[in-house]
Design a protein around this motif. Structure first.
Motif, mmCIF file in Angstrom:
data_model
loop_
_atom_site.group_PDB
_atom_site.id
_atom_site.type_symbol
_atom_site.label_atom_id
_atom_site.label_comp_id
_atom_site.label_asym_id
_atom_site.label_seq_id
_atom_site.Cartn_x
_atom_site.Cartn_y
_atom_site.Cartn_z
ATOM 1 N N LEU A 174 0.838 -1.206 0.000
ATOM 2 C CA LEU A 174 0.000 0.000 0.000
ATOM 3 C C LEU A 174 0.872 1.254 0.000
ATOM 4 C CD1 LEU A 174 -2.538 -1.053 2.803
ATOM 5 C CD2 LEU A 174 -2.873 -1.257 0.326
ATOM 6 N N SER A 175 0.353 2.303 -0.607
ATOM 7 C CA SER A 175 1.053 3.589 -0.555
ATOM 8 C C SER A 175 0.775 4.253 0.791
ATOM 9 C CB SER A 175 0.556 4.500 -1.690
ATOM 10 O OG SER A 175 -0.792 4.875 -1.443
ATOM 11 N N GLY A 176 1.538 5.301 1.089
ATOM 12 C CA GLY A 176 1.307 6.035 2.334
ATOM 13 C C GLY A 176 -0.103 6.610 2.401
ATOM 14 N N ALA A 177 -0.591 7.136 1.264
ATOM 15 C CA ALA A 177 -1.944 7.712 1.232
ATOM 16 C C ALA A 177 -2.993 6.632 1.471
ATOM 17 C CB ALA A 177 -2.182 8.394 -0.110
ATOM 18 N N GLN A 178 -2.807 5.458 0.854
ATOM 19 C CA GLN A 178 -3.760 4.361 1.057
ATOM 20 C C GLN A 178 -3.762 3.895 2.510
ATOM 21 O OE1 GLN A 178 -2.157 1.790 -1.957
ATOM 22 N NE2 GLN A 178 -3.657 2.419 -3.506
ATOM 23 N N LEU A 179 -2.582 3.799 3.108
ATOM 24 C CA LEU A 179 -2.491 3.432 4.531
ATOM 25 C C LEU A 179 -3.268 4.412 5.395
ATOM 26 C CD1 LEU A 179 1.292 2.487 4.948
ATOM 27 C CD2 LEU A 179 -0.621 1.014 5.560
ATOM 28 N N ARG A 180 -3.037 5.698 5.140
ATOM 29 C CA ARG A 180 -3.674 6.742 5.944
ATOM 30 C C ARG A 180 -5.189 6.733 5.768
ATOM 31 N NH1 ARG A 180 -1.216 10.545 3.743
ATOM 32 N NH2 ARG A 180 -2.824 11.326 2.351
ATOM 33 N N ASN A 181 -5.637 6.640 4.515
ATOM 34 C CA ASN A 181 -7.078 6.669 4.237
ATOM 35 C C ASN A 181 -7.792 5.449 4.807
ATOM 36 O OD1 ASN A 181 -6.707 9.058 2.851
ATOM 37 N ND2 ASN A 181 -6.595 8.084 0.834
ATOM 38 N N LEU A 182 -7.177 4.287 4.678
ATOM 39 C CA LEU A 182 -7.790 3.062 5.199
ATOM 40 C C LEU A 182 -7.876 3.100 6.715
ATOM 41 C CD1 LEU A 182 -6.091 0.469 2.838
ATOM 42 C CD2 LEU A 182 -8.558 0.872 3.006
#
Length: 374
Positions: A86-94
């Protein structure tokens, strides 16, 4: 080995099935479950979503993330593990939607390695891989690094520093790379000594848990050596051993040779990890013969063979003499053994557990070493 005093984390595993996938999603999820077990977690459920493409913001889409949030509440889940990076943005959003610790496959594997590395070099290599993985994801990690957890995805280098000081990480990466260069010098000296000894080198490579360490121990036994101190650690678990082991053995003609065990491979092996362990894996470059050990009983043996071949090509050693060793034949009927011959040339069927065809394997090694060693 893994559990110790660490409380097992209740985990939900999540995968995405794309039309372009080569690996069967169910088999890949089974492997992910094994990885979670190896990290000291327990899988309480799994979610697989069929998608045409990956959602750049949530990987699985916001609607599915909300569904997962509900599953976590119903099952009292601590951690959600995704079967891809996962990207950093995906980690944060999830994490914002699901409100649980989010770990991807890469971080899970790095976490296992952080727990298993024993040598100074191994620990440095894993720490380097973790830092390089986490550097572009600091924002995504910010929330869950402060959570209390059982260890999955959190073992490793200075989490608080990771959150606050990017420059500190870059300095630490440089320091570790310098330290690893020093260990490379030591390894080069040892390699020169081995070369000067004029002994052929045989390298064991293959998927994790294919039985490489057990095979190394059996070869030692075939040579009449039952000294426990010379045997390597064996455990029926993914990535049970990380550090390279080298032992001396004898061929049927009496010629001594060196046999080395290497870190096992796995599908979707993190690029950072291959890069970090290149120094150790380079031992394969100095081998006169490669024994590609395959778990014959595994339903995904073709994928495992292809994964190993891909990494051997990345290491630029695929042109070396290779013998494919189908291990664990005590678990499968040879008449029912199906595999793609594309990457299999010379081969032998053995059982390290039952000590079947070990002498024949040594004869095959003898016949495939450079002529000066026969």
């Amino acid at each position: 080995l893994v559990e110790g005093t660490i409380k097992k984390e209740k985990t939900l595993i999540v995968g995405v099935e794309l039309a372009t996938d080569i690996i069967n999603v169910d088999n890949s999820m089974d492997e992910l479950e094994e990885l979670v077990n190896a990290a000291g977690g327990i899988v309480c459920g799994r979610v697989v979503q069929k998608k045409a493409s990956i959602d750049p913001a949530y990987f699985i889409g916001r609607g599915k993330a909300n569904e997962i949030k509900n599953y976590c509440e119903e099952l009292d889940i601590n951690t959600v593990v995704f079967n891809d990076e996962l990207s950093g943005a995906q980690l944060r959003n999830l994490e914002k939607v699901i409100d649980k610790k989010i770990v991807d496959r890469t971080n899970l594997i790095l976490d296992i390695f952080a727990n298993r590395a024993t040598s100074k070099e191994g620990k440095l290599q894993v720490k380097l891989a973790q830092l390089k993985y986490r550097l572009p994801r600091l924002v995504g990690f910010r929330d869950y690094l402060s959570r209390e957890g059982g260890g999955i995805g959190t073992r490793g280098p200075g989490e608080q520093k990771l959150e606050t000081d990017r420059r500190h990480i870059l300095r630490e990466i440089n320091n570790i790379e310098r330290a690893l260069k020093e260990t490379e010098k030591t390894r080069d000296i040892k390699r020169k000594r081995r070369k000067d000894s004029n002994l052929p080198i045989v390298a064991l490579v293959g998927y994790t848990n294919a039985g490489k360490s057990t095979l190394l121990n059996r070869i030692i036994e075939v040579n009449g050596e039952n000294n426990e101190s010379k045997k390597v650690f064996v455990y029926d678990m993914l990535f049970a051993t990380l550090d390279t082991s080298m032992r001396r053995a004898k061929l049927p003609n009496g010629q001594s040779f060196l046999i080395t065990d290497t870190v096992g491979f796995v599908s979707k092996l993190p690029t950072h990890l291959i890069e970090a362990f290149k120094g150790t894996l380079e031992e394969v470059r100095y081998a006169d013969l490669i024994l590609h050990v395959v778990d014959a009983s595994n339903k995904d043996l073709d994928i495992q063979i292809e994964t190993t071949v891909k990494i051997l090509k990345e290491l630029e050693v695929y042109d070396k003499p290779i013998v494919t060793v189908f291990n664990k034949m005590d678990k499968v009927d040879i008449d029912n053994l199906l595999f793609d011959n594309k990457y299999v040339n010379k081969k032998i069927f053995i059982s390290s557990q039952n000590r079947t065809n070990l002498y024949e394997l040594l004869e095959l090694v003898q016949d495939n070493l450079p002529i000066e060693y026969r």
